[in-house]
Design an enzyme around this catalytic site. Structure first.
Site, PDB file in Angstrom:
ATOM      1  N   SER A 597      41.582 -11.964  12.519  1.00  0.00           N
ATOM      2  CA  SER A 597      40.364 -12.688  12.865  1.00  0.00           C
ATOM      3  C   SER A 597      40.604 -13.547  14.094  1.00  0.00           C
ATOM      4  CB  SER A 597      39.935 -13.587  11.703  1.00  0.00           C
ATOM      5  OG  SER A 597      38.853 -14.423  12.073  1.00  0.00           O
ATOM      6  N   TYR A 610      41.320 -19.488   4.881  1.00  0.00           N
ATOM      7  CA  TYR A 610      41.011 -18.241   5.588  1.00  0.00           C
ATOM      8  C   TYR A 610      41.725 -18.191   6.936  1.00  0.00           C
ATOM      9  CZ  TYR A 610      38.276 -14.548   7.839  1.00  0.00           C
ATOM     10  OH  TYR A 610      37.893 -13.418   8.500  1.00  0.00           O
TER      11      TYR A 610
END
Length: 729
Positions: A597, A610
Site C-alpha cells: 500500500s 494497517y
C-alpha cells in the site's frame, strides 16, 4: 430400432421447421452430442442442396459439408463449407491428369489447394480433407462418424470378415487409406460396383453412411452403430465382462482419497518434466473405466501398440507412457523414479520413431514428451496447451481404450502401422494448418492463483489475466465469492470443448476455491487442489487484505492488531512458503506478486496497524525476492486508496470517511454516489486528480507476471495516482 448404445434425438416437428442447411446443422448437432457416435472435433456431415447460383441465377447443386476444424456438437452454419458439386466432380479430371496417382503423391495434397476454386457464394470456411468422400458418394446426405464400436471393428485383425459377419450386405469395406482424394475415388468405385449398399467400413478409421433423405441417413447411422455395439457387448460378456476385460486385473486401485493425495504429490513435478519445451496444463481421470484399463494385465501390451484411428493419435501421440508401478507395494518415491526413467525412454523412443519414419521434407520433430501418462492404481494424466485441449486428449484416449476393449472382445486389436501414423502426424497439410493458427496469447499455458479474487482488486486481476490466456484459480476466504468470480469467467469464455458426456473433469479456464491464508494447512489444501485441477501453477497474486481502523480513543485492540498482521503479512509469507515447495517440484520459473500500500511509507493518524503491516509487507517483498530466487520473481503492487469496487469500503466505512473529512452527504444518498464522492476526494489529493480503480491495479499485476518485466524482482510498483507524500525518500 430401439436404441441402447446410442441416443435417438430426432424431432420431426423441429426438423420440419428448418430449411435445408439448417437441417444439416441440426442433424450434425444431434450426432455430435453423443460421444459414442463421434469424438470431439471428429467426423463430418454433408448435404447436397439445390440453390440459386448468385451469378447465373440458375439452379445448381451445392455440397454443404462440415469445414476444417470445428465440432459437430456445437457447429453452426458458418462452420460448413459450400462448394459447387459439379466442380468437385470435375476435379477428378484434374487429378487424373497428374503424372502419378497414389496415396502419398504430391498430387494428392495438391487437390486440397484446388477446393477453393469450387467455392459457392464466396463462403470463407476452409474445406475439410474429407470433402471428396462426401462429394463422390451418391447420397444426398452423408455422415462420416468415429464411433468406438465401429472403430473396434475397423481396428480388428479380421476387420473385413467381421464387417460381413456383423452387417451382411449392408456395409462394404475399404482398407486403410489416408483421408483425401484417393479415398473418395475408392469409395465412389465401391458404390458403383455395389449400388445397393449405403455404408462403408473404413479400415483403422471409422465408417461412412448415406441416403437421399436426411432423417433416414441419421437413423441409418444410428442403426449401424447400435448393431456394432450390440455385437461387441455380446462377445464381451461371453468373455467374462468387466472381470475379464483386458486380461483381468493385475493391480488394485488406491482409494479415492489416496489417489488424490498421490496426484497432489506427483503432478507438479510431472508437469515440470513434460513442460521442458512448452508448458502444459493437465487433466486427471480416475474413473472406473480408465482404472479398469490401467490396472489390467494387458495394459502394457496394448498401450505400447498405440492408437488406431488418426483422430485419436493426433491428440494422444503415437502411444501413451505406461508406468508399471505397483500401488500396493511401492511408494511415491518409487513412482517418481519410474516416471523419470519412463519419460527418458519415451523421448528416446519418439526420436527414434521420428528419425526412422521422416521424409526429406518432413517438418522438424515436435515435442517428444508424452501427452498421456497411465499409472496403475491412479488412472490417467493427459496434457495439453490448455485445459480444454488436455480434456480432449483425455477424451480421445478414453475412446482408444474403448476401441481396444471392443477389438479384443471380438478379435485382436491392431494399431495403425507406424509409418502410416507418422505420415498423418507429420502430414504437410496438417503442419500448414498448425502454422496458420493464431499466435498464443501472452499468458497462454499458464495457471495463475489469485488470492482474494472474490471482490475488489482480486476480482479485477482475475478478469485481466484470463483475457491474456491464463487459467485462473480464484481463491477467497468466502467460497461463494470465489466461485462467483470463476463463474463470471467461465460464462464469458466458456468451459471449452471436451466436456459434455465424457465424465472428465469439467473445470475450464477458471475454478473457485476457499482458503484461509493465516492457516498453512488451508493454503496447502488449496494448492493441492490446484495441482489436481491443472497439474500445477505458474504465478500467485495475493490481493487479500484487511483494514481495521482505530477506535474512538485512537487505539486498536490487540486481537485486531494480530489479525491485521496475520492477514497482511504472515498470510503472504505462508502462501509464499507453501507455494515455493511446489515451484521447486515443477522446476519452472514463476511469479509471486503481493499487495502492499502507499500507506506503507506515509505515516498518518487512525490506521497504525494497517500502515505498519503494509510497511512490513514492502520488506517481505524484498526478503522473498532473495529467498525464492532465481526460480521465482517476487514483486509488489502498492495501491493508494481504492474505494470503487473494494470490499474494504462498505457503506458504513464510506460514510465514516465522508464525515471524518467533512464532505457533505445525505443519510439516504445512494451508495454509488457516496463512493464516488469519497473516491474523488482521495483523487484530488494526488497529482493526476483521477480516482484509482481496481482495473488500474490489475494492469500492474499483469505487467509484473509477464516477460515484459522479466528482469524485475524485489520491487514495489506504486499505483497511487501520484501521491507525492509516498515518493521515495
Amino acid at each position: 430400432m430401439s436404441y441402447k448404445y446410442v441416443n435417438y434425438l430426432w424431432d420431426d416437428a423441429k426438423a420440419a421447421s428448418l430449411d435445408f442447411v439448417s437441417l444439416l446443422v441440426y442433424r450434425s448437432n444431434l450426432l455430435g452430442s453423443d460421444q459414442r457416435i463421434t469424438n470431439t472435433g471428429g467426423g463430418n456431415t454433408s448435404s447436397k442442396i439445390v440453390e440459386k447460383d448468385p451469378l447465373s441465377g440458375e439452379d445448381v447443386e451445392v455440397l454443404w459439408v462440415k469445414g476444417s476444424g470445428g465440432d459437430l456438437r456445437t457447429s453452426k452454419k458458418e462452420n460448413f463449407s459450400s462448394l459447387y458439386q459439379s466442380k468437385l466432380i470435375d476435379l477428378q479430371k484434374v487429378y487424373g491428369s497428374q503424372p502419378e496417382r497414389g496415396l502419398k503423391t504430391q498430387a494428392e495434397d495438391d487437390m486440397v489447394g484446388m477446393y477453393p476454386h469450387t467455392t459457392f457464394n464466396l463462403n470463407p470456411r476452409p474445406s475439410s480433407i474429407d470433402t471428396p468422400l462426401h462429394s463422390f458418394l451418391p447420397g444426398k446426405h452423408v455422415d462420416h462418424m468415429h464411433p468406438n464400436a465401429i472403430i473396434s471393428i475397423a481396428a480388428s485383425r479380421r476387420c473385413e470378415e467381421l464387417t460381413k459377419e456383423i452387417f451382411g450386405g449392408e456395409m462394404a469395406y475399404v482398407p486403410w487409406m489416408r483421408p483425401g482424394f484417393e479415398l473418395g475415388l475408392a469409395m465412389q468405385e465401391i458404390s458403383r460396383q455395389q449400388p445397393g449398399i449405403k455404408a462403408i467400413m473404413m479400415g483403422q478409421h471409422g465408417f461412412i453412411s448415406w441416403d437421399d433423405d436426411a432423417k433416414v441417413c441419421y437413423t441409418l447411422t444410428l442403426d449401424l452403430i447400435e448393431k456394432a455395439a450390440a455385437y461387441i457387448e455380446s462377445k464381451y460378456e461371453a468373455k467374462g465382462g468387466h472381470a475379464g476385460a483386458f486380461g483381468g486385473a493385475k493391480y488394485q486401485s488406491l482409494e479415492e482419497a489416496q489417489r488424490q493425495a498421490v496426484f497432489a504429490q506427483i503432478l507438479p513435478w510431472l508437469r515440470g518434466q513434460v513442460s521442458q519445451q512448452k508448458r502444459f496444463v493437465g487433466t486427471v481421470q480416475d474413473d472406473e473405466k480408465i482404472l479398469r484399463f490401467v490396472n489390467s494385465n494387458d495394459a502394457p501390451r496394448l498401450a505400447e501398440l498405440g492408437t488406431s484411428c488418426p483422430d485419436h493419435f493426433l491428440r494422444t501421440k503415437i502411444k501413451p507412457l505406461y508406468v508399471d508401478w505397483n500401488p500396493q507395494s511401492e511408494d511415491v518415491a518409487a513412482l517418481k523414479a519410474k516416471l523419470a526413467a519412463g519419460l527418458e525412454a519415451y523421448r528416446a523412443d519418439y526420436a527414434e520413431y521420428y528419425n526412422r519414419c521422416k521424409h526429406a521434407n518432413s517438418p522438424a520433430m515436435r515435442d517428444a514428451n508424452p501427452t498421456v501418462v497411465l499409472i496403475p492404481g491412479l488412472g490417467m494424466v493427459a496434457w495439453g496447451k490448455d485445459k480444454s485441449e488436455s480434456r480432449v486428449t483425455a477424451e480421445f484416449y478414453n475412446c482408444a481404450v474403448e476401441v481396444m476393449r471392443g477389438a479384443e472382445a471380438i478379435d485382436e486389436y491392431v494399431s495403425l502401422p507406424q509409418q502410416e501414423a507418422f505420415d498423418i502426424e507429420y502430414w504437410l497439410l496438417e503442419e500448414a494448418k498448425l502454422q496458420r493458427m493464431p499466435a498464443e496469447k501472452e499468458l497462454a499455458r499458464q495457471v495463475h492463483v489469485v488470492i482474494g479474487a472474490g471482490s475488489g482488486i482480486g476480482k479485477e486481476v482475475a478478469h485481466r489475466l484470463v483475457k491474456e490466456g491464463a487459467h485462473i484459480v480464484c481463491v477467497d476466504l468466502n467460497l461463494a465469492a470465489a466461485e462467483a468470480t470463476a463463474k463470471e469467467i467461465t460464462d464469458k469464455y466458456g468451459l471449452g470443448i471436451g466436456v459434455a458426456g465424457t465424465g472428465i473433469s469439467g473445470c475450464g479456464p477458471a475454478i473457485g476455491l476457499s482458503a484461509n491464508i493465516t492457516d498453512r494447512a488451508s493454503i496447502r489444501a488449496a494448492l493441492d487442489q490446484v495441482a489436481i485441477a491443472y497439474g500445477g501453477f505458474d504465478s500467485i497474486e495475493v490481493t487479500a487484505g484487511i483494514f481495521v481502523p482505530s477506535d474512538t480513543t485512537g487505539h486498536i485492540p490487540d486481537d485486531k492488531w494480530a489479525l491485521t498482521f496475520g492477514i497482511n503479512v504472515t498470510g503472504s509469507y505462508f502462501v509464499a512458503d507453501e507455494a515455493y515447495k511446489i515451484w521447486k517440484e515443477q522446476g519452472l520459473r514463476g511469479n509471486l506478486v503481493l499487495t502492499t500500500s502507499a500507506n506503507a511509507v506515509v505515516a498518518k493518524k487512525g490506521s497504525v496497524a494497517y500502515d505498519t503491516s503494509k510497511a512490513a509487507a514492502n520488506h517481505l517483498v524484498r526478503e522473498l525476492a532473495i529467498e525464492l530466487s532465481p526460480l521465482v520473481r517476487v514483486n509488489g503492487v502498492a495501491p493508494a486508496t481504492v474505494v470503487q469496487g473494494s470490499a474494504m469500503f462498505p457503506r458504513d466505512r464510506v460514510i465514516g470517511s465522508l464525515a471524518k473529512y467533512n464532505i457533505p452527504y445525505a443519510d439516504d444518498e445512494a451508495t454509488e454516489s457516496l463512493v464516488s464522492k469519497l473516491a474523488q476526494f482521495y483523487a484530488d489529493r494526488t497529482l493526476t486528480k483521477a480516482p484509482i480503480t481496481p482495473a488500474d491495479q490489475a494492469e500492474a499485476y499483469f505487467l509484473l507476471v509477464t516477460n515484459r518485466l522479466s528482469k524485475t524482482t524485489g520491487q514495489v510498483i506504486t499505483v497511487d495516482g501520484g501521491l507525492h507524500e509516498a515518493f521515495l525518500r
